[in-house]
Design a protein around this motif. Structure first.
Motif, mmCIF file in Angstrom:
data_model
loop_
_atom_site.group_PDB
_atom_site.id
_atom_site.type_symbol
_atom_site.label_atom_id
_atom_site.label_comp_id
_atom_site.label_asym_id
_atom_site.label_seq_id
_atom_site.Cartn_x
_atom_site.Cartn_y
_atom_site.Cartn_z
ATOM 1 N N HIS A 94 0.814 -1.231 0.000
ATOM 2 C CA HIS A 94 0.000 0.000 0.000
ATOM 3 C C HIS A 94 0.842 1.273 0.000
ATOM 4 O O HIS A 94 0.459 2.254 -0.560
ATOM 5 C CB HIS A 94 -0.994 0.062 1.152
ATOM 6 C CG HIS A 94 -1.051 -1.164 2.005
ATOM 7 N ND1 HIS A 94 -2.190 -1.922 2.114
ATOM 8 C CD2 HIS A 94 -0.118 -1.767 2.768
ATOM 9 C CE1 HIS A 94 -1.945 -2.940 2.934
ATOM 10 N NE2 HIS A 94 -0.707 -2.862 3.334
ATOM 11 N N ALA A 95 2.004 1.209 0.694
ATOM 12 C CA ALA A 95 2.895 2.368 0.739
ATOM 13 C C ALA A 95 2.241 3.611 1.337
ATOM 14 O O ALA A 95 2.460 4.725 0.871
ATOM 15 C CB ALA A 95 3.462 2.657 -0.630
ATOM 16 N N ALA A 96 1.410 3.400 2.335
ATOM 17 C CA ALA A 96 0.824 4.522 3.066
ATOM 18 C C ALA A 96 0.707 4.133 4.536
ATOM 19 O O ALA A 96 0.441 2.976 4.861
ATOM 20 C CB ALA A 96 -0.547 4.885 2.509
ATOM 21 N N VAL A 97 0.950 5.088 5.416
ATOM 22 C CA VAL A 97 0.831 4.848 6.854
ATOM 23 C C VAL A 97 -0.065 5.938 7.444
ATOM 24 O O VAL A 97 0.054 7.112 7.079
ATOM 25 C CB VAL A 97 2.224 4.854 7.547
ATOM 26 C CG1 VAL A 97 2.082 4.717 9.053
ATOM 27 C CG2 VAL A 97 3.103 3.741 6.997
ATOM 28 N N VAL A 98 -0.977 5.528 8.330
ATOM 29 C CA VAL A 98 -1.853 6.490 8.997
ATOM 30 C C VAL A 98 -1.373 6.665 10.437
ATOM 31 O O VAL A 98 -1.198 5.683 11.157
ATOM 32 C CB VAL A 98 -3.326 6.016 8.992
ATOM 33 C CG1 VAL A 98 -4.223 7.062 9.646
ATOM 34 C CG2 VAL A 98 -3.791 5.725 7.578
ATOM 35 N N ILE A 99 -1.124 7.908 10.834
ATOM 36 C CA ILE A 99 -0.713 8.230 12.203
ATOM 37 C C ILE A 99 -1.925 8.819 12.915
ATOM 38 O O ILE A 99 -2.472 9.833 12.483
ATOM 39 C CB ILE A 99 0.464 9.226 12.191
ATOM 40 C CG1 ILE A 99 1.645 8.645 11.406
ATOM 41 C CG2 ILE A 99 0.891 9.598 13.612
ATOM 42 C CD1 ILE A 99 2.677 9.674 10.980
ATOM 43 N N LYS A 100 -2.349 8.146 14.000
ATOM 44 C CA LYS A 100 -3.550 8.589 14.717
ATOM 45 C C LYS A 100 -3.224 9.006 16.140
ATOM 46 O O LYS A 100 -2.408 8.367 16.806
ATOM 47 C CB LYS A 100 -4.573 7.448 14.805
ATOM 48 C CG LYS A 100 -5.309 7.172 13.513
ATOM 49 C CD LYS A 100 -6.516 6.265 13.801
ATOM 50 C CE LYS A 100 -7.169 5.813 12.514
ATOM 51 N NZ LYS A 100 -8.402 5.030 12.751
ATOM 52 N N ALA A 101 -3.877 10.053 16.626
ATOM 53 C CA ALA A 101 -3.687 10.487 18.008
ATOM 54 C C ALA A 101 -4.918 11.223 18.503
ATOM 55 O O ALA A 101 -5.678 11.781 17.713
ATOM 56 C CB ALA A 101 -2.476 11.394 18.121
ATOM 57 N N ARG A 102 -5.081 11.215 19.827
ATOM 58 C CA ARG A 102 -6.201 11.903 20.477
ATOM 59 C C ARG A 102 -5.664 12.842 21.551
ATOM 60 O O ARG A 102 -4.629 12.555 22.172
ATOM 61 C CB ARG A 102 -7.094 10.884 21.177
ATOM 62 C CG ARG A 102 -8.060 10.200 20.267
ATOM 63 C CD ARG A 102 -9.161 9.567 21.085
ATOM 64 N NE ARG A 102 -8.659 8.451 21.876
ATOM 65 C CZ ARG A 102 -9.094 7.194 21.755
ATOM 66 N NH1 ARG A 102 -10.017 6.909 20.868
ATOM 67 N NH2 ARG A 102 -8.614 6.251 22.514
ATOM 68 N N GLY A 103 -6.426 13.914 21.828
ATOM 69 C CA GLY A 103 -6.131 14.809 22.962
ATOM 70 C C GLY A 103 -4.705 15.328 22.970
ATOM 71 O O GLY A 103 -4.208 15.827 21.957
ATOM 72 N N MET A 104 -4.058 15.180 24.118
ATOM 73 C CA MET A 104 -2.724 15.737 24.315
ATOM 74 C C MET A 104 -1.653 15.111 23.415
ATOM 75 O O MET A 104 -0.549 15.657 23.306
ATOM 76 C CB MET A 104 -2.295 15.558 25.779
ATOM 77 C CG MET A 104 -3.228 16.207 26.776
ATOM 78 S SD MET A 104 -3.263 18.003 26.591
ATOM 79 C CE MET A 104 -1.877 18.445 27.653
ATOM 80 N N SER A 105 -1.934 13.978 22.797
ATOM 81 C CA SER A 105 -0.935 13.328 21.941
ATOM 82 C C SER A 105 -0.920 13.868 20.514
ATOM 83 O O SER A 105 -0.067 13.481 19.714
ATOM 84 C CB SER A 105 -1.182 11.815 21.894
ATOM 85 O OG SER A 105 -1.128 11.275 23.185
ATOM 86 N N MET A 106 -1.859 14.768 20.194
ATOM 87 C CA MET A 106 -1.949 15.253 18.807
ATOM 88 C C MET A 106 -0.700 16.014 18.369
ATOM 89 O O MET A 106 -0.234 15.836 17.243
ATOM 90 C CB MET A 106 -3.208 16.106 18.635
ATOM 91 C CG MET A 106 -4.488 15.294 18.821
ATOM 92 S SD MET A 106 -5.983 16.213 18.402
ATOM 93 C CE MET A 106 -6.009 17.462 19.672
ATOM 94 N N ASN A 107 -0.137 16.823 19.291
ATOM 95 C CA ASN A 107 1.152 17.496 19.040
ATOM 96 C C ASN A 107 2.190 16.528 18.531
ATOM 97 O O ASN A 107 2.901 16.794 17.572
ATOM 98 C CB ASN A 107 1.779 18.010 20.360
ATOM 99 C CG ASN A 107 1.049 19.165 20.942
ATOM 100 O OD1 ASN A 107 0.355 19.855 20.226
ATOM 101 N ND2 ASN A 107 1.203 19.357 22.246
ATOM 102 N N GLN A 108 2.286 15.426 19.283
ATOM 103 C CA GLN A 108 3.327 14.443 19.015
ATOM 104 C C GLN A 108 3.103 13.756 17.667
ATOM 105 O O GLN A 108 4.066 13.453 16.958
ATOM 106 C CB GLN A 108 3.335 13.405 20.155
ATOM 107 C CG GLN A 108 4.704 12.812 20.394
ATOM 108 C CD GLN A 108 4.713 11.767 21.482
ATOM 109 O OE1 GLN A 108 3.724 11.608 22.199
ATOM 110 N NE2 GLN A 108 5.810 11.062 21.605
ATOM 111 N N ALA A 109 1.843 13.530 17.313
ATOM 112 C CA ALA A 109 1.531 12.915 16.015
ATOM 113 C C ALA A 109 2.063 13.783 14.878
ATOM 114 O O ALA A 109 2.628 13.277 13.903
ATOM 115 C CB ALA A 109 0.022 12.723 15.885
ATOM 116 N N ILE A 110 1.888 15.110 15.030
ATOM 117 C CA ILE A 110 2.362 16.046 14.007
ATOM 118 C C ILE A 110 3.888 16.033 13.962
ATOM 119 O O ILE A 110 4.490 15.987 12.881
ATOM 120 C CB ILE A 110 1.804 17.470 14.271
ATOM 121 C CG1 ILE A 110 0.264 17.456 14.174
ATOM 122 C CG2 ILE A 110 2.410 18.483 13.304
ATOM 123 C CD1 ILE A 110 -0.425 18.740 14.607
#
Lengths: 94, 94
Positions: free
Chosen positions: B32-48
């Motif tokens: 597929h060559a695609a990865v989805v990075i998911k985060a909620r609440g305070m972890s959203m910073n870190q996802a970015i």
């Protein structure tokens, strides 16, 4: 897009920024009808919260026009360069 | 997209998740060559941060396919419902 359409997220409570975005939309009626919410580093969480609250509770006839993330190179107090992530959320009237 | 392509951001150091995303890309070669990075609440910073680090330093032939933000209704420990923002960043090979 004009700079006065941009709300920068800082250290104030979330609802202050929600109000700022809502006010911006009400002033812009018929002009651009889009607001950009910008934040860096630890404030990015809050930018997402602000956008979601405005969209779901206050200006419900809006949608996300664009969500951009990236990296900026900033100088800290000691004069050292540091990479900081940012987010720019464009909310516009449907 | 298959669920094994999703990296959930939790409480570990940023570089752990960077490595997880890089590993996912190397395993997916030609699939597929695609990865989805998911985060909620305070972890959203870190996802970015994770997405930006992977894209600029490790898997440089990638681009953002989609960035989605929204709200989920979760139950906390006391059984109360709470709205929590989330972000889903889809990074794919160019």
């Amino acid at each position: 897009m004009a700079e006065d359409n941009v709300i920068y997220i800082g250290k104030k409570p979330t609802m202050n920024y929600v109000l700022a975005v809502v006010t911006q939309f009400s002033m812009d009626e018929g002009k651009h009808a889009a607001v950009v919410i910008k934040a860096r580093g630890m404030s990015m969480n809050q930018a997402i919260d602000v956008a979601e609250i405005v969209k779901s509770r206050f200006v419900t006839d809006t949608e996300y026009d664009d969500i951009k993330i990236g990296t900026e190179n900033l100088q800290n107090k000691e004069g050292k360069n540091k990479n900081v992530s940012f987010i720019e959320i464009t909310l516009k009237k449907k």
